[in-house]
Write a protein that holds these residues in place. Structure first.
Motif, PDB file in Angstrom:
ATOM      1  N   UNK A  68       0.843  -1.197   0.000  1.00 56.05           N
ATOM      2  CA  UNK A  68       0.000   0.000   0.000  1.00 56.05           C
ATOM      3  C   UNK A  68       0.871   1.235   0.000  1.00 56.05           C
ATOM      4  N   UNK A  69       0.484   2.202  -0.813  1.00 59.02           N
ATOM      5  CA  UNK A  69       1.164   3.504  -0.752  1.00 59.02           C
ATOM      6  C   UNK A  69       0.127   4.576  -0.477  1.00 59.02           C
ATOM      7  N   UNK A  70       0.529   5.504   0.362  1.00 58.52           N
ATOM      8  CA  UNK A  70      -0.396   6.539   0.810  1.00 58.52           C
ATOM      9  C   UNK A  70       0.261   7.899   0.647  1.00 58.52           C
ATOM     10  N   UNK A  71      -0.421   8.746  -0.092  1.00 62.28           N
ATOM     11  CA  UNK A  71       0.006  10.142  -0.196  1.00 62.28           C
ATOM     12  C   UNK A  71      -0.941  10.969   0.658  1.00 62.28           C
ATOM     13  N   UNK A  72      -0.377  11.742   1.575  1.00 55.81           N
ATOM     14  CA  UNK A  72      -1.213  12.657   2.363  1.00 55.81           C
ATOM     15  C   UNK A  72      -1.031  14.054   1.793  1.00 55.81           C
ATOM     16  N   UNK A  73      -2.149  14.749   1.632  1.00 52.36           N
ATOM     17  CA  UNK A  73      -2.086  16.056   0.962  1.00 52.36           C
ATOM     18  C   UNK A  73      -2.718  17.146   1.826  1.00 52.36           C
ATOM     19  N   UNK A  74      -2.197  18.357   1.632  1.00 45.93           N
ATOM     20  CA  UNK A  74      -2.795  19.531   2.268  1.00 45.93           C
ATOM     21  C   UNK A  74      -3.826  20.153   1.329  1.00 45.93           C
ATOM     22  N   UNK A  75      -4.920  20.626   1.913  1.00 42.22           N
ATOM     23  CA  UNK A  75      -5.950  21.344   1.154  1.00 42.22           C
ATOM     24  C   UNK A  75      -6.433  22.511   2.009  1.00 42.22           C
ATOM     25  N   UNK A  76      -7.170  23.412   1.402  1.00 45.07           N
ATOM     26  CA  UNK A  76      -7.707  24.560   2.161  1.00 45.07           C
ATOM     27  C   UNK A  76      -9.020  24.179   2.831  1.00 45.07           C
ATOM     28  N   UNK A  77      -8.931  23.177   3.684  1.00 42.53           N
ATOM     29  CA  UNK A  77     -10.114  22.696   4.404  1.00 42.53           C
ATOM     30  C   UNK A  77      -9.745  22.491   5.869  1.00 42.53           C
ATOM     31  N   UNK A  78     -10.759  22.266   6.684  1.00 42.12           N
ATOM     32  CA  UNK A  78     -10.540  22.018   8.114  1.00 42.12           C
ATOM     33  C   UNK A  78      -9.617  20.797   8.260  1.00 42.12           C
ATOM     34  N   UNK A  79      -8.688  20.814   9.216  1.00 45.26           N
ATOM     35  CA  UNK A  79      -7.836  19.631   9.412  1.00 45.26           C
ATOM     36  C   UNK A  79      -8.650  18.352   9.612  1.00 45.26           C
ATOM     37  N   UNK A  80      -8.092  17.266   9.123  1.00 46.02           N
ATOM     38  CA  UNK A  80      -8.747  15.957   9.226  1.00 46.02           C
ATOM     39  C   UNK A  80      -7.929  15.107  10.192  1.00 46.02           C
ATOM     40  N   UNK A  81      -8.596  14.398  11.063  1.00 43.06           N
ATOM     41  CA  UNK A  81      -7.876  13.540  12.011  1.00 43.06           C
ATOM     42  C   UNK A  81      -8.742  12.320  12.310  1.00 43.06           C
ATOM     43  N   UNK A  82      -8.412  11.620  13.382  1.00 41.86           N
ATOM     44  CA  UNK A  82      -9.118  10.384  13.705  1.00 41.86           C
ATOM     45  C   UNK A  82     -10.577  10.669  14.045  1.00 41.86           C
ATOM     46  N   UNK A  83     -11.462   9.865  13.514  1.00 42.08           N
ATOM     47  CA  UNK A  83     -12.887   9.925  13.845  1.00 42.08           C
ATOM     48  C   UNK A  83     -13.359   8.476  13.993  1.00 42.08           C
ATOM     49  N   UNK A  84     -14.080   8.195  15.025  1.00 37.50           N
ATOM     50  CA  UNK A  84     -14.537   6.846  15.417  1.00 37.50           C
ATOM     51  C   UNK A  84     -14.103   5.752  14.427  1.00 37.50           C
ATOM     52  N   UNK A  85     -13.069   5.060  14.788  1.00 32.88           N
ATOM     53  CA  UNK A  85     -12.543   3.996  13.942  1.00 32.88           C
ATOM     54  C   UNK A  85     -11.200   4.351  13.342  1.00 32.88           C
ATOM     55  N   UNK A  86     -11.076   5.603  12.890  1.00 29.18           N
ATOM     56  CA  UNK A  86      -9.783   6.177  12.518  1.00 29.18           C
ATOM     57  C   UNK A  86      -8.898   5.275  11.666  1.00 29.18           C
TER      58      UNK A  86
END
Lengths: 793, 264
Positions: free
Chosen positions: A355-373
């Motif tokens: 698996x490869x994962x690219x994490x990107x910045x956007x002009x939106x509210x920060x995203x983090x863990x949410x139930x299950x995460x």
């Protein structure tokens, strides 16, 4: 007193106060001389702050101070720290741009704090905030996950080229590529995991207090982990040592992950209280929650499975783009990596995974863990992919799962993506769920529904998750900047009642009951004589808080360790009192006995002797009966199970109506079945919400369109159906209780079950995949688009 | 919300005067839209004239008409057995507005005066050829609704009661916005001795409207089949993140057929 130990469905002790309005939440706390903070937030997704004039606002009636990001920086206030560092494929560290408490120079999402107005009343602060003179130079914004990677996309942070936070991978690419090269068939699926707004019932709040006499700071806050907030805010942001900073998280009305993180407002009110020498309170309004609480999910993925001719999984290849939002929230980087890609084996013996994962910045509210995460994202991808494999190959969706299950006798089982599962029995939970849902009788129900114009479908999801986080050394090696042990302090008082101080935090989970049952079971004390205390750094030795379904598996295990110490000491006291050898003392549910005799002492006899040590082995034993234990787990725990969803689609409107939902989960040993049932039902409700209703939608310019309950569809009771919960357990092998965790399984297992049912209902339409949420409008369009094809057939 | 002065007059005349004397004064009926607007600082009235003390409550059921006081709450309409027997569609409509708390505060007059394009009551008023009585005149429903959030009311004019013509059969059917539960498409159908009136709320760009093609077809054959083949052009309909104009156009037919099928 009836049975109230392990396994009893005791009613929750805390509910009387919650249900009668006597809960004590952060906003209920008021300190003498308290001021109110109002945060002026950006209404621009991306802009340079050309000018920010505060003089008029500062001069408004009732205003005590106006502070900007510059003011805080000038006072040596640090940025909000990130608690997890991920490394790129090439070994270099992720991009970690600054996250100022209040924006400096630029705003990067709608909701980004621009200034704080502090006044004698909320009203005065809000009135004055309208007098702030802010001039923005708007900048082009990037709003969606995919847009962030477009060539020439606007950059959210000047020094983060291409908006890439990290480009990470896991697994053996060579082995996976080789397996794909020799596969009889490859099935590929592209899918998104929709962005969600957590929406805890209690909006966030924070109250900073400063004691002018001692110089001590106190922060009351809506947090799932007050010690972590003290650590992060004290060490990195405000530079206040632990001995001068107390963090209290009183009753908290739901968190679902969104109250794990250290937020700007906590630092603002604490710092301002010190500056102004007066308490400062901030309470979010609901619309602020939408634009300032960390959001959840938001992945775009491609998944491919290589299969041999009989449907055996040979290898899985996944590429995911994960949206971080505008800044890195506290634990954001670990969610789409170590809480996601390590779960891609699921319940299957897929021998090779990359698996490869690219994490990107956007002009939106920060995203983090949410139930299950991370685990809901992995489960959704995998369980949708398995159904698509069945669709493409014509194999039966149950049989293909069975064929690839990790068999019950294969534990401990090492996956190709780092995790080692200790226990499980996926056939057992599958069979129980299929039986409970009358899966075998479904086709008759489909036909009956058809006769009344409804498209009925049934879907299953056989899932696994990793929780009970986590072994400190393991997570440390993966980039965590904290340990993830848990702490318990068990005090047996002189007359035998017990107070247990736990580093976990309850914000709806029912810890005051579950932990009391656990203590009661071991110590033989009725639960009304057991007090569970959490949420105050001045009372609790230390703790890492509650998230990742860790409280019982890690926090409960710490209690067992502390009780073991109490019992060991109690045996020594009992041996002295009964003039017997320590080795001959047996302890069982509150009674110390001399083996083979009728001599015994109660726990109260022992505690009294410990605190009134007149007849006591004082030379070799300290008085008191008060023990603390730190417990660092040996492994994650691995709950799993099967969820079955049955639903109908109104052919005319596209609207989905739930018909039945069955969850059969292996959560390890169950302390309170009623609480487990409630936890699973709540999680499933959120999972159904994600699958059918909820969607945080940004327009292409970065405005949040679903920014209130008028447009963000929270599941309501009549969107749901009775959720039948069963448990079929295998014990966790590496913690003393055999427990696994139940807080997130509902939200993890259910979305693919719902979507698999939606797509099954559309079987005759030849639909292969639909992205969540499956709203009526979306399904109607799909029905429209596919109807002509059906007619032609 | 912003500061404002507060008045609670005891007579309609006093209320009208207060509103007339101050162009920035606003009337408060049940407040279920207005108070959220104030809380979000989207309005800044100088004075709020609370109509709560005015004697404008009550349901009067006559032989051919039903008259409802403007300050009658949705809950009162929803729980009136007399009304349920006479105009079941209106009673049912009221029972679906908002939630229990909203229904115990919100009023029929407030809803009509606000003319939210997704509100339920305007469709009932149009379909039952209602007469809206104010402090100074009577306005036919056909003349009253003049586009989204716009009515024939003058700035200081207060609705006092609404008189509906009792139909032979009626029904309200609502396809709800999944989030807000307002109408995405709401259809009120009323079969009168002299023909069928059918009004649509939630869908039109200009707010509530009568669907004349449906009315004509149903007037000669009051059955769902009569309108099954009649398409509604999407051009003048709303589109948003919950429903496109095309979906609304489609739903108008579905919801209207369901309303006709259950009319009684």
């Amino acid at each position: 007193m009836g049975f109230e130990g392990i396994g009893a469905s005791v009613r929750r002790k805390e509910d009387a106060r919650f249900l009668s309005g006597r809960g004590h939440y952060t906003d209920d706390i008021n300190r003498p001389g308290q001021l109110y903070a109002f945060i002026k937030r950006s209404d621009r997704p991306h802009a340079r702050i050309a000018s920010l004039q505060t003089a008029q606002a500062a001069a408004a009636p009732g205003v005590v101070a106006v502070f900007t990001g510059q003011d805080m920086a000038a006072d040596n206030v640090g940025g909000l720290p990130c608690g997890w560092q991920i490394h790129n494929k090439d070994g270099s560290p992720m991009a970690e741009p600054p996250h100022p408490v209040i924006a400096i120079g630029k705003v990067r999402h709608v909701g980004d704090p621009v200034a704080v107005v502090i006044a004698e009343s909320r009203q005065a602060a809000k009135d004055a905030a309208e007098l702030l003179e802010i001039e923005y130079d708007d900048l082009p914004a990037v709003a969606t996950t995919l847009d962030a990677l477009e060539p020439g996309a606007p950059t959210v942070h000047d020094d983060v080229a291409g908006n890439v936070c990290y480009d990470w991978h896991i697994g053996d690419k060579g082995t996976v590529d080789a397996a794909f090269a020799r596969a009889a068939k490859v099935v590929k699926l592209e899918l998104t995991n929709n962005r969600l707004v957590p929406n805890a019932m209690e909006p966030r709040a924070a109250l900073g207090d400063f004691d002018t006499s001692s110089g001590d700071f106190t922060l009351y806050t809506t947090s799932q982990n007050p010690h972590v907030i003290r650590l992060l805010m004290g060490a990195f942001v405000l530079h206040i040592p632990e001995n001068k900073l107390r963090v209290v998280a009183p009753d908290v009305g739901g968190g679902f992950g969104s109250k794990i993180y250290h937020y700007a407002e906590e630092a603002i009110v604490t710092w301002a209280a010190g500056k102004l020498r007066r308490p400062v309170k901030w309470t979010a309004e609901r619309n602020e929650s939408f634009m300032s609480d960390a959001h959840g999910r938001d992945h775009v993925s491609t998944a491919e499975m290589a299969l041999d001719a009989d449907g055996t999984f040979l290898a899985l290849r996944v590429a995911t783009i994960a949206n971080m939002g505008a800044y890195l929230s506290t634990f954001a980087p670990c969610v789409p990596t170590y809480l996601y890609a390590t779960l891609l084996a699921g319940v299957y013996k897929t021998p090779a995974i990359y698996a490869e994962v690219k994490a990107v910045f956007t002009n939106t509210v920060p995203v983090d863990a949410y139930r299950g995460a991370g685990r809901p994202e992995a489960t959704y991808l995998l369980e949708r992919l398995v159904d698509v494999i069945a669709h493409d190959t014509g194999m039966d969706r149950v049989e293909i799962r069975r064929k690839n299950f990790i068999p019950a006798d294969a534990f401990p089982y090492q996956t190709p993506v780092a995790l080692q599962y200790d226990s499980g029995n996926y056939e057992m939970t599958l069979k129980a769920a299929l039986d409970a849902a009358d899966f075998a009788g479904f086709e008759a129900r489909r036909a009956a529904a058809r006769a009344k114009g409804k498209l009925r479908g049934i879907g299953i999801s056989t899932y696994l998750e990793a929780c009970g986080i986590a072994p400190s050394a393991v997570v440390g090696s993966l980039g965590a900047r904290a340990g993830l042990y848990e702490v318990a302090n068990v005090k047996v008082h002189p007359t035998g009642s017990i107070t247990v101080y736990t580093g976990t935090h309850s914000h709806g989970q029912g810890h005051e009951t579950t932990f009391a049952q656990l203590i009661s079971d071991q110590m033989g004390v009725p639960i009304d004589q057991i007090e569970v205390v959490h949420g105050d750094t001045s009372k609790i030795p230390f703790g890492m808080g509650t998230y990742g379904s860790r409280s019982l598996a890690v926090g409960g295990s710490a209690m067992v360790k502390a009780m073991d110490k109490i019992i060991a000491k109690g045996k020594k006291i009992a041996a002295h009192l009964m003039e017997a050898a320590v080795e001959d003392i047996e302890f069982d549910k509150g009674t110390f006995k001399v083996a083979g005799t009728d001599k015994s002492k109660t726990l109260t006899d022992i505690s009294l002797a410990a605190y009134v040590p007149h007849n006591y082995p004082i030379e070799e034993l300290e008085p008191g009966l008060d023990e603390t234990a730190f417990y660092d787990p040996k492994n994650f725990t691995f709950p799993g199970g099967c969820h079955v969803c049955e639903l109908e689609i109104d052919q005319e409107t596209g609207v989905v109506e739930m018909v039945n939902f069955v969850a059969v989960d292996d959560v390890g040993r169950v302390i309170n079945p009623m609480i487990v049932e409630g936890q699973v039902q709540g999680g499933v409700a959120q999972g159904i919400g994600q699958a059918l209703l909820e969607n945080a939608i940004y327009d292409s310019n970065g405005q949040l369109l679903s920014g209130s309950f008028m447009d963000y569809t929270m599941p309501r009771a009549n969107d749901l159906v009775n959720i039948s919960v069963g448990t079929e357990i295998t014990l966790c092998t590496h913690n003393p209780l055999g427990v696994k965790g139940c807080g997130e399984v509902g939200a993890i297992g259910s979305p693919p079950a719902v979507m698999n049912a939606v797509i099954d209902a559309l079987k005759e339409y030849g639909i292969r995949h639909i992205d969540m949420p499956a709203t009526g409008a979306k399904l109607w369009e799909i029905l429209q688009a596919n109807r002509p094809k059906m007619a032609a057939e | 919300m912003y500061d404002f002065a507060y008045q609670k007059p005891a007579s309609v005349a006093d209320a009208v005067k207060l509103l007339g004397d101050d162009p920035d004064a606003k009337a408060l009926a049940g407040g279920q839209t207005f108070i959220p607007v104030l809380k979000q600082r989207l309005a800044k009235p100088s004075t709020i004239v609370d109509l709560g003390k005015l004697d404008l409550r009550g349901i009067t059921v006559g032989a051919d008409t039903v008259t409802i006081g403007a300050m009658t709450t949705h809950a009162a309409v929803a729980s009136s057995e007399e009304l349920k027997a006479k105009i079941p569609g209106l009673q049912e409509l009221a029972s679906w507005i908002g939630d229990e708390a909203v229904r115990h505060r919100g009023t029929m007059g407030g809803s009509l005066a606000n003319n939210d394009p997704a509100a339920c009551y305007p469709s009932a008023a149009l379909a039952m050829d209602a007469t809206i009585k104010t402090d100074r005149r009577e306005i036919k429903a056909d003349d009253f609704f003049q586009g989204m959030f716009t009515t024939a009311l003058e700035p200081n004019e207060i609705i006092t009661s609404i008189t509906f013509k009792v139909p032979q059969k009626s029904a309200y059917e609502k396809f709800r916005n999944p989030a807000s539960r307002y109408a995405i498409v709401g259809v009120f159908v009323a079969q009168h001795a002299n023909g069928v009136r059918l009004a649509i709320t939630g869908a039109g760009q200009g707010g509530v409207f009568r669907h004349t093609a449906f009315e004509q077809a149903l007037s000669s054959n009051f059955s769902p089949d009569a309108i099954a083949g009649i398409a509604t052009p999407p051009d003048d309909l709303n589109g948003d993140i919950h429903a496109s104009a095309e979906y609304r156009a489609h739903l108008i037919n579905v919801v209207a057929r369901r309303a006709v099928a259950k009319a009684r």
